[in-house]
Design an enzyme around this catalytic site. Structure first.
Site, PDB file in Angstrom:
ATOM      1  N   HIS A  13       0.825  -1.212   0.000  1.00  0.00           N
ATOM      2  CA  HIS A  13       0.000   0.000   0.000  1.00  0.00           C
ATOM      3  C   HIS A  13       0.863   1.267   0.000  1.00  0.00           C
ATOM      4  CE1 HIS A  13      -3.709  -2.407   1.670  1.00  0.00           C
ATOM      5  NE2 HIS A  13      -3.439  -2.655   0.409  1.00  0.00           N
ATOM      6  N   CYS A  40       6.070  12.572  -7.878  1.00  0.00           N
ATOM      7  CA  CYS A  40       5.669  13.746  -8.634  1.00  0.00           C
ATOM      8  C   CYS A  40       4.387  13.456  -9.399  1.00  0.00           C
ATOM      9  CB  CYS A  40       6.792  14.134  -9.595  1.00  0.00           C
ATOM     10  SG  CYS A  40       6.366  15.590 -10.562  1.00  0.00           S
ATOM     11  N   CYS A  57       5.952  14.234 -13.436  1.00  0.00           N
ATOM     12  CA  CYS A  57       6.972  13.423 -14.099  1.00  0.00           C
ATOM     13  C   CYS A  57       7.127  12.110 -13.328  1.00  0.00           C
ATOM     14  CB  CYS A  57       8.303  14.184 -14.223  1.00  0.00           C
ATOM     15  SG  CYS A  57       9.231  14.346 -12.684  1.00  0.00           S
ATOM     16  N   CYS A 112       8.787  18.443  -6.356  1.00  0.00           N
ATOM     17  CA  CYS A 112       9.533  17.437  -7.120  1.00  0.00           C
ATOM     18  C   CYS A 112      10.971  17.919  -7.338  1.00  0.00           C
ATOM     19  CB  CYS A 112       8.853  17.206  -8.465  1.00  0.00           C
ATOM     20  SG  CYS A 112       9.855  16.226  -9.598  1.00  0.00           S
ATOM     21  N   GLY A 114      -1.382  -9.332  12.650  1.00  0.00           N
ATOM     22  CA  GLY A 114      -2.108  -8.070  12.827  1.00  0.00           C
ATOM     23  C   GLY A 114      -2.870  -7.588  11.617  1.00  0.00           C
ATOM     24  N   SER A 129      -6.699  -8.018   9.556  1.00  0.00           N
ATOM     25  CA  SER A 129      -8.045  -8.595   9.634  1.00  0.00           C
ATOM     26  C   SER A 129      -8.307  -9.519   8.443  1.00  0.00           C
ATOM     27  CB  SER A 129      -9.087  -7.474   9.667  1.00  0.00           C
ATOM     28  OG  SER A 129      -8.910  -6.603   8.563  1.00  0.00           O
ATOM     29  N   ASN A 181      -2.898 -12.656  16.140  1.00  0.00           N
ATOM     30  CA  ASN A 181      -3.944 -11.639  16.142  1.00  0.00           C
ATOM     31  C   ASN A 181      -4.799 -11.868  17.386  1.00  0.00           C
ATOM     32  OD1 ASN A 181      -6.276 -10.030  15.545  1.00  0.00           O
ATOM     33  ND2 ASN A 181      -5.797 -10.207  13.369  1.00  0.00           N
ATOM     34  N   PRO A 182      -4.957 -10.851  18.253  1.00  0.00           N
ATOM     35  CA  PRO A 182      -5.770 -11.067  19.458  1.00  0.00           C
ATOM     36  C   PRO A 182      -7.249 -11.290  19.149  1.00  0.00           C
ATOM     37  CG  PRO A 182      -5.022  -8.764  19.325  1.00  0.00           C
ATOM     38  CD  PRO A 182      -4.372  -9.497  18.195  1.00  0.00           C
TER      39      PRO A 182
END
Ligand code: OAD
Ligand code: ZN
Length: 274
Positions: A125, A133, A136, A173, A211, A213, A237-238
């Site tokens: 992500h 930029c 460019c 830039c 961690g 979902s 994962n809790p």
């Protein structure tokens, strides 16, 4: 089985691995003080994704009512400025150092895996501290704390907060002098490096899902891809998550505690063998 036994099982599996991968989500950075998205008090309870998480929505909101997101942005800057890698990030670095873990695929945009010292980090992500930029092909990495401090300084000396003031907060830039934006993936935009992440998932011997979902695709496919190709899947994962059908070992603890305990056990096994 008790949590202690699950930790021992996870450690025994990892001690034999030489090509493990991790697929991480917001939960691994929760102990660094960064809120997750979908837990109580999470980001999506405080801002509307249609106003803040698509580029059209964000631009429209900033043009219509720039003040609306000011509180959230300021809080985000403070949170990202204060954050440091936590024991879970460092445990992944140790597993890499021991020759067990090869690749970290993360949905997080906070740079903390790289700061902890992992070297093959795929940020599907994007990264908040890489600017790209809009005119460019230039992009550039900035130091997290320096970039935030610069933006905060500009914010505090600005006497207005209009759309063009917000654009001016970003560095220009270095190639063509034009406007830049953080190189993060917003809703509806193309996720990065998916072929490389899927390849890492399909060739790993163990997949740690930490961690996350497991509701945001394509990143959520990774543990399924790994399992399908024969890897063991360890989930940390809790809370309940979407990986139940492919989980070999489930550790319902916070990432920091779980990973610290697992690495401790792995070290015992490796030392016993010497
Ligand atoms: P979520 O907010 O959907 O899930 C966070 C997960 O972390 C949950 O399953 C929690 O149970 C778990 N969790 C909370 N605290 C934890 C802790 N201390 N240790 C371990 N786990 C903990 O976040 P993601 O799965 O990362 O995408 O969400 C994926 C994507 O949703 C994000 O990358 C973002 C968001 O929309 C984009 O913005 C493109
Ligand atoms: Zn440029």
């Amino acid at each position: 089985m008790s949590i202690d036994q699950e930790i021992e099982r996870a450690a025994a599996i990892l001690a034999k691995a030489s090509n493990a991968a991790a697929s991480c989500g917001a939960g691994i950075s929760a102990e660094s003080g960064i809120p997750t998205f979908r837990d109580p008090g999470g980001v999506w309870e405080r801002v509307d994704p249609s106003e803040a998480a698509t580029s059209e929505g964000l631009i429209a909101t900033l043009k219509r009512d720039p003040q609306k997101l000011l509180g959230f942005f300021t809080e985000l800057l403070d949170t990202f400025e204060r954050a440091e890698p936590n024991p879970a990030h460092y445990a992944l670095k140790e597993l890499e150092h021991m020759g067990i873990l090869k690749t970290v695929v993360t949905q997080n945009i906070d740079n903390l895996h790289l700061e902890a010292g992992n070297t093959d980090v795929i940020e599907v992500h994007g990264n908040s501290f890489r600017m790209r930029c809009l005119s460019c092909a230039w992009d550039g990495d900035y130091s997290r704390k320096e970039l935030i401090s610069e933006i905060k300084q500009k914010l505090s000396s600005a006497d207005s907060f209009t759309f063009s003031d917000i654009v001016e907060l970003m560095p220009k830039c270095e190639g063509c002098g034009s406007v830049t934006r953080p190189d993060v993936v917003m809703f509806g935009e193309q996720v990065k490096d998916i072929p490389r992440s899927f390849a890492a998932a399909r060739k790993c011997d163990v997949m740690l899902a930490i961690g996350t979902s497991g509701v945001v695709y394509p990143a959520a496919y990774l543990p399924f891809q790994a399992k399908d190709a024969g890897a063991r899947v360890i989930v940390i994962n809790p809370n309940e998550n979407a990986f139940q059908s492919v989980t070999d070992v489930y550790i319902p603890l916070k990432a920091g505690e779980a990973m610290e305990r697992i690495v401790e056990e792995v070290k015992k096994i490796v030392l016993d063998k010497k």
